[in-house]
Design an enzyme around this catalytic site. Structure first.
Site, mmCIF file in Angstrom:
data_model
loop_
_atom_site.group_PDB
_atom_site.id
_atom_site.type_symbol
_atom_site.label_atom_id
_atom_site.label_comp_id
_atom_site.label_asym_id
_atom_site.label_seq_id
_atom_site.Cartn_x
_atom_site.Cartn_y
_atom_site.Cartn_z
ATOM 1 N N HIS A 189 -9.134 21.312 20.431
ATOM 2 C CA HIS A 189 -9.270 22.625 19.769
ATOM 3 C C HIS A 189 -8.499 23.704 20.528
ATOM 4 O O HIS A 189 -8.597 23.784 21.751
ATOM 5 C CB HIS A 189 -10.765 22.974 19.728
ATOM 6 C CG HIS A 189 -11.102 24.147 18.899
ATOM 7 N ND1 HIS A 189 -11.601 25.311 19.431
ATOM 8 C CD2 HIS A 189 -11.013 24.345 17.565
ATOM 9 C CE1 HIS A 189 -11.818 26.175 18.455
ATOM 10 N NE2 HIS A 189 -11.473 25.611 17.313
ATOM 11 N N ALA A 241 -8.358 31.265 8.379
ATOM 12 C CA ALA A 241 -8.705 29.903 7.983
ATOM 13 C C ALA A 241 -8.451 29.818 6.480
ATOM 14 O O ALA A 241 -8.380 30.837 5.790
ATOM 15 C CB ALA A 241 -10.169 29.647 8.292
ATOM 16 N N GLY A 270 -4.227 42.189 10.531
ATOM 17 C CA GLY A 270 -4.370 42.281 11.990
ATOM 18 C C GLY A 270 -4.744 43.667 12.485
ATOM 19 O O GLY A 270 -5.156 43.825 13.634
HETATM 20 N N1 LIG Z 1 -8.416 26.361 15.994
HETATM 21 C C1 LIG Z 1 -9.140 26.040 14.958
HETATM 22 O O1 LIG Z 1 -9.439 24.855 14.759
HETATM 23 C C2 LIG Z 1 -9.609 27.080 13.970
HETATM 24 C C3 LIG Z 1 -10.189 26.670 12.758
HETATM 25 C C4 LIG Z 1 -10.591 27.635 11.849
HETATM 26 C C5 LIG Z 1 -10.452 28.978 12.142
HETATM 27 N N2 LIG Z 1 -9.887 29.355 13.321
HETATM 28 C C6 LIG Z 1 -9.753 30.777 13.675
HETATM 29 O O2 LIG Z 1 -10.844 31.487 13.125
HETATM 30 C C7 LIG Z 1 -10.520 32.861 13.074
HETATM 31 C C8 LIG Z 1 -11.163 33.534 11.887
HETATM 32 O O3 LIG Z 1 -10.521 33.176 10.662
HETATM 33 P P1 LIG Z 1 -11.027 33.837 9.280
HETATM 34 O O4 LIG Z 1 -10.375 33.160 8.151
HETATM 35 O O5 LIG Z 1 -12.522 33.900 9.296
HETATM 36 O O6 LIG Z 1 -10.451 35.314 9.433
HETATM 37 P P2 LIG Z 1 -10.861 36.652 8.656
HETATM 38 O O7 LIG Z 1 -11.340 36.306 7.279
HETATM 39 O O8 LIG Z 1 -11.768 37.466 9.513
HETATM 40 O O9 LIG Z 1 -9.461 37.424 8.575
HETATM 41 C C9 LIG Z 1 -8.357 36.916 7.896
HETATM 42 C C10 LIG Z 1 -7.193 37.874 7.953
HETATM 43 O O10 LIG Z 1 -7.382 38.914 6.991
HETATM 44 C C11 LIG Z 1 -7.033 40.152 7.572
HETATM 45 N N3 LIG Z 1 -7.833 41.209 6.954
HETATM 46 C C12 LIG Z 1 -9.190 41.289 6.941
HETATM 47 N N4 LIG Z 1 -9.579 42.415 6.294
HETATM 48 C C13 LIG Z 1 -8.449 43.049 5.903
HETATM 49 C C14 LIG Z 1 -8.178 44.257 5.176
HETATM 50 N N5 LIG Z 1 -9.153 45.044 4.769
HETATM 51 N N6 LIG Z 1 -6.892 44.583 4.929
HETATM 52 C C15 LIG Z 1 -5.883 43.784 5.357
HETATM 53 N N7 LIG Z 1 -6.063 42.631 6.054
HETATM 54 C C16 LIG Z 1 -7.336 42.280 6.312
HETATM 55 C C17 LIG Z 1 -7.347 40.027 9.031
HETATM 56 O O11 LIG Z 1 -6.582 40.951 9.803
HETATM 57 C C18 LIG Z 1 -6.956 38.578 9.302
HETATM 58 O O12 LIG Z 1 -5.593 38.496 9.643
HETATM 59 C C19 LIG Z 1 -8.993 32.902 13.164
HETATM 60 O O13 LIG Z 1 -8.657 33.409 14.433
HETATM 61 C C20 LIG Z 1 -8.545 31.440 13.062
HETATM 62 O O14 LIG Z 1 -7.364 31.140 13.787
HETATM 63 C C21 LIG Z 1 -9.461 28.428 14.242
#
Ligand SMILES: NC(=O)c1ccc[n+]([C@@H]2O[C@H](COP(=O)([O-])OP(=O)(O)OC[C@H]3O[C@@H](n4cnc5c(N)ncnc54)[C@H](O)[C@@H]3O)[C@@H](O)[C@H]2O)c1
Length: 338
Positions: free
Chosen positions: A120, A179, A309
């Protein structure tokens, strides 16, 4: 003691690094992992922050992480490289791979680096940020073990297959990190704890029906139906299919199989936009686009138009000053002497 402890980032980093060292990691490697975890916490992405240290320590102690990984990039073409992470810590492998991709792109304009047999690697934003800092476009993808039902399917097949995309601008930057599931499984677990109902768009029960009872959810689902499902498939193709030869259900699981080394794949893609010679420069045009987006009138119920971001950058500035909120249980684990 309150349920939440506020701690400054440098202290948290030391605590996380110490726990990883206690589990057997070399000092420098543990420092790198701690840095990447605290970066996620600083951005408010606590699901991929220091909360994970306990899991990594358990996996290390069970033999499921190779602490003697050799970071050596095999060049397949002048601008395409492959790193075999040999079951080592994903954060260290991913940081090294993105660093190499940036060096290659600085010389050749474009770089692709694959990583196979990794563990991971945490929140992908960190690696896209590395490209942004080098004034380049950077993309990072990773495949993950099954927990998401494919669109139209009943049972989990793909993981939440995330990707991050970074693009620099004169002052700000675009940093999308997401994700491909509608929500992380952690949000379902949280709703279970609180006995809350959940939106029926989050997951499905054992028969594949949409459900609002978090206790019945067995798999999360892709964001945006068939379209998010398609993006998850694309991430799998760029990682498991193209690089590691192993996809979703065939990955060594994150929770369980603790003694087994994991076989996750990463894909890093870096472009130095300078090669296109756009005038005005891409940095100026990206900033102009961001500024124009910021000047858009918000729709009812919205505070403003944010760029990907931006909310996390704002959180980072605040937490860097005020400290990071850490759940008491996580803090106590980090503070505990072995
Ligand atoms: N390494 C792994 O195996 C693994 C697996 C799954 C997820 N992750 C990580 O989990 C984290 C969370 O993912 P998530 O899908 O829950 O993210 P999230 O839903 O919180 O955000 C997704 C994206 O949407 C953007 N965003 C949110 N609100 C916004 C708005 N109002 N206007 C414009 N843009 C907006 C955020 O800036 C972000 O870039 C990430 O860092 C991802 O890399 C890692």
């Amino acid at each position: 003691m309150a349920d939440i402890i506020i701690e400054k980032a440098p202290v948290l980093k030391k605590m996380a690094a110490k726990k990883l060292q206690d589990a057997g990691m070399a000092r420098e490697d543990a420092g790198t992992v701690a840095d990447i975890l605290v970066y996620a916490d600083l951005r408010g992405v606590h699901s991929h922050g220091v909360l994970r240290v306990e899991h990594y320590a358990k996996r290390i102690r069970s033999g499921g992480i190779n602490l003697a990984m050799k970071l050596k990039l095999k060049m397949l073409k002048p601008n395409i490289g492959l790193l075999d992470a040999q079951g080592g810590m994903g954060h260290n492998a991913a940081k090294f791979a993105m660093g190499e991709a940036i060096k290659i792109a600085a010389k050749r304009g474009i770089a692709l680096v694959g990583v196979k047999n990794a563990s991971h690697c945490g929140a992908l934003a960190y690696y896209a940020q590395m490209a942004i800092d080098a004034k380049m476009m950077g993309m990072a993808c990773v495949n993950t073990d099954s927990c998401m039902a494919p669109f139209g399917g009943r049972k989990a097949f793909f993981g939440t297959n995330p990707f991050a995309f970074g693009f620099p601008a004169k002052k700000d930057a675009i940093l999308l990190d997401m994700a491909t599931s509608e929500v992380a499984f952690g949000k379902v677990l949280h709703a279970r704890e609180k006995n809350m109902t959940i939106p029926d768009t989050w997951g499905v029960d054992a028969e594949g029906h949409k459900c609002t009872d978090p206790h019945k959810v067995v798999s999360v689902v892709p964001f945006g139906g068939a379209k998010g499902n398609g993006v998850a498939v694309m991430v799998e193709a760029l990682t498991g299919l193209m690089i590691g030869g192993v996809f979703g259900p065939h990955l060594v699981t994150m929770y369980g199989q603790y003694e087994k080394r994991r076989n996750i794949s990463n894909f890093f893609f870096v472009v130095d936009p300078k090669v296109f010679g756009a005038k005005p420069s891409y940095l100026a045009t990206a900033q102009k686009m961001i500024d124009e987006l910021h000047a858009q009138e918000p729709a009812p119920g919205f505070e403003k138009v944010f760029i990907p971001g931006e909310i996390e950058y704002n959180t980072m500035k605040r937490y860097a000053k005020e400290g990071i909120p850490v759940p008491k249980g996580v803090y106590e684990f980090l503070a505990e002497k072995n």
